[in-house]
Design an enzyme around this catalytic site. Structure first.
Site, PDB file in Angstrom:
ATOM      1  N   ASN A 291       0.830  -1.200   0.000  1.00  0.00           N
ATOM      2  CA  ASN A 291       0.000   0.000   0.000  1.00  0.00           C
ATOM      3  C   ASN A 291       0.868   1.255   0.000  1.00  0.00           C
ATOM      4  O   ASN A 291       1.690   1.454   0.892  1.00  0.00           O
ATOM      5  CB  ASN A 291      -0.897   0.011   1.251  1.00  0.00           C
ATOM      6  CG  ASN A 291      -1.629   1.327   1.411  1.00  0.00           C
ATOM      7  OD1 ASN A 291      -2.348   1.763   0.515  1.00  0.00           O
ATOM      8  ND2 ASN A 291      -1.427   1.984   2.558  1.00  0.00           N
ATOM      9  N   GLU A 292       0.701   2.056  -1.043  1.00  0.00           N
ATOM     10  CA  GLU A 292       1.356   3.373  -1.165  1.00  0.00           C
ATOM     11  C   GLU A 292       2.866   3.326  -0.929  1.00  0.00           C
ATOM     12  O   GLU A 292       3.396   4.009  -0.028  1.00  0.00           O
ATOM     13  CB  GLU A 292       0.692   4.381  -0.215  1.00  0.00           C
ATOM     14  CG  GLU A 292      -0.766   4.640  -0.551  1.00  0.00           C
ATOM     15  CD  GLU A 292      -1.378   5.793   0.247  1.00  0.00           C
ATOM     16  OE1 GLU A 292      -0.779   6.203   1.261  1.00  0.00           O
ATOM     17  OE2 GLU A 292      -2.448   6.281  -0.160  1.00  0.00           O
TER      18      GLU A 292
ATOM     19  N   TYR B 141      -5.852  12.539  -2.458  1.00  0.00           N
ATOM     20  CA  TYR B 141      -6.356  13.207  -1.259  1.00  0.00           C
ATOM     21  C   TYR B 141      -6.023  14.695  -1.358  1.00  0.00           C
ATOM     22  O   TYR B 141      -5.116  15.193  -0.670  1.00  0.00           O
ATOM     23  CB  TYR B 141      -5.742  12.587   0.001  1.00  0.00           C
ATOM     24  CG  TYR B 141      -6.218  11.175   0.236  1.00  0.00           C
ATOM     25  CD1 TYR B 141      -7.485  10.927   0.765  1.00  0.00           C
ATOM     26  CD2 TYR B 141      -5.421  10.089  -0.089  1.00  0.00           C
ATOM     27  CE1 TYR B 141      -7.941   9.642   0.974  1.00  0.00           C
ATOM     28  CE2 TYR B 141      -5.860   8.792   0.117  1.00  0.00           C
ATOM     29  CZ  TYR B 141      -7.120   8.575   0.649  1.00  0.00           C
ATOM     30  OH  TYR B 141      -7.569   7.289   0.854  1.00  0.00           O
TER      31      TYR B 141
ATOM     32  N   GLU C 216      -8.088   4.862  -4.234  1.00  0.00           N
ATOM     33  CA  GLU C 216      -8.388   5.556  -2.982  1.00  0.00           C
ATOM     34  C   GLU C 216      -8.723   7.005  -3.271  1.00  0.00           C
ATOM     35  O   GLU C 216      -7.980   7.687  -3.980  1.00  0.00           O
ATOM     36  CB  GLU C 216      -7.200   5.528  -1.996  1.00  0.00           C
ATOM     37  CG  GLU C 216      -6.990   4.240  -1.261  1.00  0.00           C
ATOM     38  CD  GLU C 216      -5.975   4.397  -0.120  1.00  0.00           C
ATOM     39  OE1 GLU C 216      -5.915   5.509   0.483  1.00  0.00           O
ATOM     40  OE2 GLU C 216      -5.252   3.433   0.156  1.00  0.00           O
TER      41      GLU C 216
ATOM     42  N   TRP D  50     -12.638   5.770   0.078  1.00  0.00           N
ATOM     43  CA  TRP D  50     -12.026   5.464   1.377  1.00  0.00           C
ATOM     44  C   TRP D  50     -12.842   6.178   2.443  1.00  0.00           C
ATOM     45  O   TRP D  50     -12.939   7.399   2.414  1.00  0.00           O
ATOM     46  CB  TRP D  50     -10.588   5.975   1.421  1.00  0.00           C
ATOM     47  CG  TRP D  50      -9.891   5.628   2.698  1.00  0.00           C
ATOM     48  CD1 TRP D  50      -9.952   6.287   3.893  1.00  0.00           C
ATOM     49  CD2 TRP D  50      -9.039   4.503   2.914  1.00  0.00           C
ATOM     50  NE1 TRP D  50      -9.194   5.662   4.832  1.00  0.00           N
ATOM     51  CE2 TRP D  50      -8.620   4.558   4.267  1.00  0.00           C
ATOM     52  CE3 TRP D  50      -8.590   3.439   2.123  1.00  0.00           C
ATOM     53  CZ2 TRP D  50      -7.774   3.606   4.824  1.00  0.00           C
ATOM     54  CZ3 TRP D  50      -7.750   2.505   2.678  1.00  0.00           C
ATOM     55  CH2 TRP D  50      -7.345   2.596   4.016  1.00  0.00           C
TER      56      TRP D  50
END
Length: 401
Positions: A201-202, A279, A319, A360
């Site tokens: 993840n990321e 984000y 996400e 998310w």
């Protein structure tokens, strides 16, 4: 007349049973999801979907008294036509660990993951299972690097995760990939409920912003996973930051690099599809909503173009969300943000460009300890739930176009 009525009743029951069976079959077709150029394919037809993230599922399901929360979210997701869930298949070291120490797994946590997969299967939801975390939450890279340090072997920073031979030797998931589910009795590597594996993840690498260090690690670890499980799709788990392979694209980044290269990292042959996260409320903190949405449009459009002309692989918005902790947050602002993202995803999907998007994150009631500001409880947020269902129906309808 009574005989005729019995015939009608029997026929009606038979019809209802047949319809129920058909609905069950439609709920989750047994085939494996595959890729064809820039599209996902299921049983020979395009596969468009709405996703959701629920990272906490295995952790909760390890405690039998909390398993109803997993069941509730899958049931609610299916009702909202959310067809794919991305969740963790890792918890390394520390409290309630799946992997207690390198290669040693806790059976109780493994049975929690068995339950998650079984419940997804019951509700017609497919899974993307992430194998590791970049961050210290649930172990991640820091936990892997701490093992050789504790044994007296040299490991200078978390970025040694990608290059230290001892640490790379710890990153082996044969026991996860070959696990026989204690509920379904199906090996993970053979289960069509699992849509794909995600390496990490990321991922980020602070010692090499070019993306080259990460490239070598991806090639090695992706080849390892595919040598055990060639059935399932595989992705890296990246956010989408550009690196040095196409310097002109770095202007699309939100002002900085993180050591990945969206282009070169995804051109590796054994990586089946690409991912992006976004984000803007964090990456562009302090900017107004219109600036953040303009960034989202550029970010999505750029990566979609990369998918069509460079990587020639499907891309997924894996996400996105808007935090309740961000300045000026309101429920209507979040719904407007989600609606704008979903509308863009639908328009891109109509042209065959994007496979789906994962909000998310979806949670059950009574899970305040997992709150991170982005949580959505569908039963407590009817406006958001209605928006997600409406947009999901539109996207799924493209399967029949």
């Amino acid at each position: 007349m009574a005989y005729f009525s019995r015939i009608i009743s029997f026929s009606l029951i038979f019809l209802l049973v047949a319809l129920a069976c058909e609905a069950r079959i439609l709920l989750q077709s047994p085939g494996l999801v595959q890729t064809q150029n820039t599209r996902f394919i299921l049983n020979g037809s395009p596969f468009f979907f709405k996703w959701f993230n629920s990272y906490w599922m295995m952790n909760a399901a390890a405690d039998p008294s909390q398993r109803s929360k997993v069941s509730d979210v899958f049931s609610q997701a299916a009702a909202s036509r959310l067809m794919v869930c991305r969740t963790c298949a890792f918890n390394d070291g520390g409290s309630q660990a799946l992997q207690i120490s390198p290669g040693v797994y806790d059976e109780r946590d493994f049975q929690g993951l068995d339950f998650v997969i079984s419940e997804a299967r019951k509700n017609g939801v497919r899974l993307i299972l992430s194998l590791c975390n970049n961050y210290k939450d649930f172990g991640g890279r820091p936990q892997y690097v701490s093992c050789p340090r504790n044994a007296g072997a040299p490991a200078n920073s978390d970025d040694d995760f990608y290059t230290n031979e001892v640490v790379k030797g710890y990153y082996t998931f044969s026991k996860v990939l070959t696990r026989i589910n204690t509920i379904t009795r199906v090996a993970y590597k053979d289960d069509p409920t699992i849509m794909a594996w995600e390496l990490i993840n990321e991922p980020r690498c602070q010692v090499d912003y070019s993306g080259k260090t990460l490239n070598g690690w991806i090639q090695e670890m992706a080849s390892f996973v595919k040598s055990i499980d060639s059935n399932h799709l595989l992705t890296v788990g990246m956010e989408g930051f550009y690196g040095d392979s196409m310097p002109e694209k770095k202007a699309i980044n939100p002002g900085y690099q993180v050591g990945t290269d969206f282009i070169s990292n995804h051109l590796i042959k054994v990586i089946d599809f690409t991912t992006i996260h976004a984000y803007p409320d964090v990456w562009l903190s302090g900017k107004d909503d219109s600036t953040q949405m303009a960034f989202m449009q550029r970010w999505t459009t750029s990566h979609l173009a990369d998918s069509e002309t460079i990587t020639k692989k499907p891309v997924i918005f894996s996400e996105f969300g808007k935090s309740s902790k961000a300045p000026g947050y309101s429920l209507s602002a979040r719904d407007s943000f989600l609606n704008a993202v979903y509308t863009n995803l639908y328009n891109f999907a109509r042209s065959g460009g994007i496979g789906g998007g994962l909000v998310w994150q979806i949670m059950a009631e009574g899970m305040q300890s997992y709150d991170d500001g982005y949580e959505i409880v569908l039963t407590q947020n009817p406006s958001t739930s209605g928006l997600i269902t409406q947009q999901s129906n539109k996207l799924i309808a493209l399967d029949h176009v």
